[in-house]
Design a protein around this motif. Sequence first.
Motif, mmCIF file in Angstrom:
data_model
loop_
_atom_site.group_PDB
_atom_site.id
_atom_site.type_symbol
_atom_site.label_atom_id
_atom_site.label_comp_id
_atom_site.label_asym_id
_atom_site.label_seq_id
_atom_site.Cartn_x
_atom_site.Cartn_y
_atom_site.Cartn_z
ATOM 1 N N ALA A 176 -7.257 0.430 -1.292
ATOM 2 C CA ALA A 176 -8.122 -0.172 -0.270
ATOM 3 C C ALA A 176 -9.311 -0.898 -0.896
ATOM 4 C CB ALA A 176 -8.612 0.895 0.702
ATOM 5 N N ARG B 38 -2.781 11.373 -3.332
ATOM 6 C CA ARG B 38 -2.474 10.355 -2.318
ATOM 7 C C ARG B 38 -3.739 9.731 -1.747
ATOM 8 N NH1 ARG B 38 2.414 13.334 0.881
ATOM 9 N NH2 ARG B 38 3.990 12.958 -0.724
ATOM 10 N N VAL B 39 -4.732 10.558 -1.494
ATOM 11 C CA VAL B 39 -6.006 10.028 -0.973
ATOM 12 C C VAL B 39 -6.659 9.129 -2.011
ATOM 13 C CG1 VAL B 39 -8.341 10.666 -0.250
ATOM 14 C CG2 VAL B 39 -6.382 11.934 0.623
ATOM 15 N N GLY C 104 0.817 -1.221 0.000
ATOM 16 C CA GLY C 104 0.000 0.000 0.000
ATOM 17 C C GLY C 104 0.838 1.252 0.000
ATOM 18 N N ALA C 105 1.863 1.288 0.833
ATOM 19 C CA ALA C 105 2.744 2.460 0.882
ATOM 20 C C ALA C 105 3.462 2.647 -0.448
ATOM 21 C CB ALA C 105 3.749 2.305 2.019
ATOM 22 N N VAL D 247 0.962 4.058 -3.031
ATOM 23 C CA VAL D 247 0.655 5.470 -2.803
ATOM 24 C C VAL D 247 1.860 6.349 -3.123
ATOM 25 C CG1 VAL D 247 0.047 7.176 -1.050
ATOM 26 C CG2 VAL D 247 -1.161 5.001 -1.132
ATOM 27 N N ARG E 113 -5.175 7.387 -4.483
ATOM 28 C CA ARG E 113 -4.439 6.127 -4.606
ATOM 29 C C ARG E 113 -4.657 5.223 -3.401
ATOM 30 N NH1 ARG E 113 -1.004 9.832 -6.869
ATOM 31 N NH2 ARG E 113 0.222 10.072 -4.967
ATOM 32 N N THR E 114 -4.776 5.819 -2.220
ATOM 33 C CA THR E 114 -5.066 5.032 -1.022
ATOM 34 C C THR E 114 -6.452 4.401 -1.120
ATOM 35 O OG1 THR E 114 -3.658 6.478 0.299
ATOM 36 C CG2 THR E 114 -5.246 5.121 1.491
#
Length: 82
Positions: free
Chosen positions: A61, A53-54, A18-19, A22, A56-57
């Motif tokens: 998810a 960033r939001v 995940g990191a 992002v 891609r997060t």
Amino acid sequence: MNAAVLAIIQAAIVLVAGATAVWWGGVAVTWVFGRLSPAAETAVLRGGEWIGRVERTAVFATVLTGFPEGIAIALALKGIGR
């Protein structure tokens, strides 16, 4: 291997993935846009980095949870936010 250790390893792999999605996703998008339009490198949109960033997060998810329809929701909310 102990089930708890395996669960911790799996959780760590998901967090790293995940990191990476992002962080490196932002680097990749910046690189692609720079290649498409060199003038775009100097133009900075207000809030673009944060919104990216939001987004891609949220996409990561939704795919992780098995709800790919959530991608459409994330993109729609991004459009409303802009």
